[in-house]
Design a protein around this motif. Structure first.
Motif, PDB file in Angstrom:
ATOM      1  N   GLN A  34      52.091  49.736  39.552  1.00  0.00           N
ATOM      2  CA  GLN A  34      52.442  48.809  38.599  1.00  0.00           C
ATOM      3  C   GLN A  34      51.099  47.846  38.897  1.00  0.00           C
ATOM      4  N   GLY A  35      50.022  48.279  39.791  1.00  0.00           N
ATOM      5  CA  GLY A  35      48.624  47.449  39.660  1.00  0.00           C
ATOM      6  C   GLY A  35      48.175  48.013  38.704  1.00  0.00           C
ATOM      7  N   LYS A  36      47.804  49.178  38.918  1.00  0.00           N
ATOM      8  CA  LYS A  36      46.758  49.511  37.595  1.00  0.00           C
ATOM      9  C   LYS A  36      47.756  49.930  36.586  1.00  0.00           C
ATOM     10  N   GLN A  37      49.279  49.450  35.899  1.00  0.00           N
ATOM     11  CA  GLN A  37      49.353  49.033  34.593  1.00  0.00           C
ATOM     12  C   GLN A  37      48.698  47.409  34.291  1.00  0.00           C
ATOM     13  N   LEU A  38      49.030  46.521  35.213  1.00  0.00           N
ATOM     14  CA  LEU A  38      48.480  45.700  35.144  1.00  0.00           C
ATOM     15  C   LEU A  38      47.189  44.828  35.181  1.00  0.00           C
ATOM     16  N   ILE A  39      46.669  46.167  35.446  1.00  0.00           N
ATOM     17  CA  ILE A  39      45.077  45.715  35.558  1.00  0.00           C
ATOM     18  C   ILE A  39      44.796  46.074  33.674  1.00  0.00           C
ATOM     19  N   ASN A  40      45.441  47.161  33.193  1.00  0.00           N
ATOM     20  CA  ASN A  40      45.319  47.999  32.067  1.00  0.00           C
ATOM     21  C   ASN A  40      45.801  47.049  31.034  1.00  0.00           C
TER      22      ASN A  40
ATOM     23  N   GLY B  86      41.168  40.965  33.682  1.00  0.00           N
ATOM     24  CA  GLY B  86      40.760  40.393  35.294  1.00  0.00           C
ATOM     25  C   GLY B  86      41.473  39.368  35.258  1.00  0.00           C
ATOM     26  N   LYS B  87      42.659  38.835  34.762  1.00  0.00           N
ATOM     27  CA  LYS B  87      43.776  38.127  34.543  1.00  0.00           C
ATOM     28  C   LYS B  87      44.596  38.692  35.549  1.00  0.00           C
ATOM     29  N   ALA B  88      44.751  39.777  35.678  1.00  0.00           N
ATOM     30  CA  ALA B  88      45.784  40.537  36.675  1.00  0.00           C
ATOM     31  C   ALA B  88      45.128  40.096  38.074  1.00  0.00           C
ATOM     32  N   VAL B  89      44.252  39.173  38.198  1.00  0.00           N
ATOM     33  CA  VAL B  89      43.793  39.416  39.200  1.00  0.00           C
ATOM     34  C   VAL B  89      44.544  37.553  39.708  1.00  0.00           C
ATOM     35  N   PHE B  90      44.140  37.143  39.422  1.00  0.00           N
ATOM     36  CA  PHE B  90      45.421  36.144  39.267  1.00  0.00           C
ATOM     37  C   PHE B  90      46.592  36.499  38.974  1.00  0.00           C
TER      38      PHE B  90
ATOM     39  N   GLY C 136      41.618  45.729  44.763  1.00  0.00           N
ATOM     40  CA  GLY C 136      40.341  47.154  45.154  1.00  0.00           C
ATOM     41  C   GLY C 136      40.993  47.879  44.103  1.00  0.00           C
ATOM     42  N   LEU C 137      41.698  48.123  43.035  1.00  0.00           N
ATOM     43  CA  LEU C 137      42.040  48.513  42.349  1.00  0.00           C
ATOM     44  C   LEU C 137      41.389  48.115  40.725  1.00  0.00           C
ATOM     45  N   CYS C 138      40.652  46.579  40.797  1.00  0.00           N
ATOM     46  CA  CYS C 138      39.714  45.990  40.045  1.00  0.00           C
ATOM     47  C   CYS C 138      38.316  47.182  40.134  1.00  0.00           C
TER      48      CYS C 138
ATOM     49  N   ALA D  15      53.873  40.014  46.104  1.00  0.00           N
ATOM     50  CA  ALA D  15      53.907  40.140  47.239  1.00  0.00           C
ATOM     51  C   ALA D  15      53.392  41.940  46.561  1.00  0.00           C
ATOM     52  N   ALA D  16      52.402  42.209  47.898  1.00  0.00           N
ATOM     53  CA  ALA D  16      52.090  43.894  47.469  1.00  0.00           C
ATOM     54  C   ALA D  16      51.009  43.678  47.098  1.00  0.00           C
ATOM     55  N   LEU D  17      51.110  43.142  45.494  1.00  0.00           N
ATOM     56  CA  LEU D  17      49.661  43.060  44.504  1.00  0.00           C
ATOM     57  C   LEU D  17      48.554  42.479  44.540  1.00  0.00           C
ATOM     58  N   ARG D  18      48.571  41.518  45.378  1.00  0.00           N
ATOM     59  CA  ARG D  18      47.847  40.560  46.484  1.00  0.00           C
ATOM     60  C   ARG D  18      46.976  41.364  47.057  1.00  0.00           C
ATOM     61  N   ALA D  19      47.478  42.470  47.571  1.00  0.00           N
ATOM     62  CA  ALA D  19      46.005  43.178  49.069  1.00  0.00           C
ATOM     63  C   ALA D  19      46.064  44.213  48.314  1.00  0.00           C
ATOM     64  N   LEU D  20      46.425  44.663  46.938  1.00  0.00           N
ATOM     65  CA  LEU D  20      46.530  45.781  46.362  1.00  0.00           C
ATOM     66  C   LEU D  20      45.544  45.437  45.146  1.00  0.00           C
TER      67      LEU D  20
END
Length: 251
Positions: free
Chosen positions: A105-111, A115-119, A133-135, A125-130
């Motif tokens: 899910q984190g990779k899909q969000l970044i793709n 950079g907006k995926a960070v915001f 690093g995926l960025c 939850a969960a994505l905040r910690a992940l």
């Protein structure tokens, strides 16, 4: 988990002001840098920091600064960890804490968001910690990452600190609803990622048709051009034959 959070909350309230502020900084900072966010949500320390400011134990501005710096610095460390060790580190983390679907899910969000995926991930939850690093794994330019990281950290830390300050003695209710909202945000991110994937896939399946039609039209025009050229050559040949016949019949 509930007992652990209660112990952290009680400990924060019993600590002297400077020590409590240190934890207000550390818990958000460790969320992404060592993936502590999968065990302990950083907002609990931030909300309690606002409550401590309400009770006069710490200064509100200092509590805000500690929470913001913890969020921004911690995510920056998480970015560097991902950039240096990459997916190999993520695959070694215990599955009970870091589920494979969270990584996907984190990779899909970044793709989809870059950079907006960070915001966006800052509030889920969960994505905040992940996500930080995926960025780093995705080699998103650090300048772009830092902009969205700072923006998300400021908004997130300010919102939860002020919520804890405004709630006063009812801070524990704010923390409970904050965790609930965090999981709801995660669900919304997942649904949004699925919708974007489906829309993109449908566009990909529809787009070849116009291309094929355009190609067919081009081929048809080419054939017509060849036919027209051939007809022109035939007319030229007939004209030459007629001229030769007239010349031959002239005495």
């Amino acid at each position: 988990m509930g007992a652990l959070l209660t112990w952290i909350a009680d400990t924060l309230q019993k600590l002297p002001g400077p020590a409590a502020l240190a934890l207000v900084f550390l818990l958000p900072a460790l969320e992404a840098s060592i993936f502590l966010g999968f065990l302990i949500p950083g907002e609990i320390a931030v909300v309690i920091g606002g409550f401590l400011a309400f009770s006069g134990k710490v200064n509100l501005g200092v509590a805000l600064a500690a929470a913001i710096l913890g969020a921004v610095i911690g995510d920056s460390v998480g970015y560097e960890v991902g950039k240096k060790w990459g997916d190999s580190l993520l695959t070694r983390l215990p599955a009970r804490f870091v589920k494979p679907e969270h990584i996907e899910q984190g990779k899909q969000l970044i793709n989809r968001l870059g950079g907006k995926a960070v915001f966006t991930g800052r509030f889920a939850a969960a994505l905040r910690a992940l996500v930080p690093g995926l960025c780093g794994v995705s080699r998103i330019p650090y300048r772009k990452f830092l902009f969205w990281n700072a923006l998300g950290g400021v908004v997130w830390a300010t919102a939860f600190t002020l919520l804890g300050y405004a709630a006063g003695n009812a801070w524990h209710k704010v923390e409970h609803y904050a965790s609930l909202v965090s999981w709801v945000m995660l669900g919304l991110v997942v649904v949004g990622a699925v919708v974007l994937f489906v829309v993109k896939k449908r566009k990909g399946s529809v787009s070849p048709a116009p291309a094929a039609a355009e190609s067919a039209a081009t081929d048809h025009e080419t054939e017509l051009g060849h036919e027209g050229h051939a007809g022109h050559e035939d007319r030229v040949r007939l004209h030459l034959v007629a001229d030769d016949s007239e010349t031959a019949s002239t005495p």
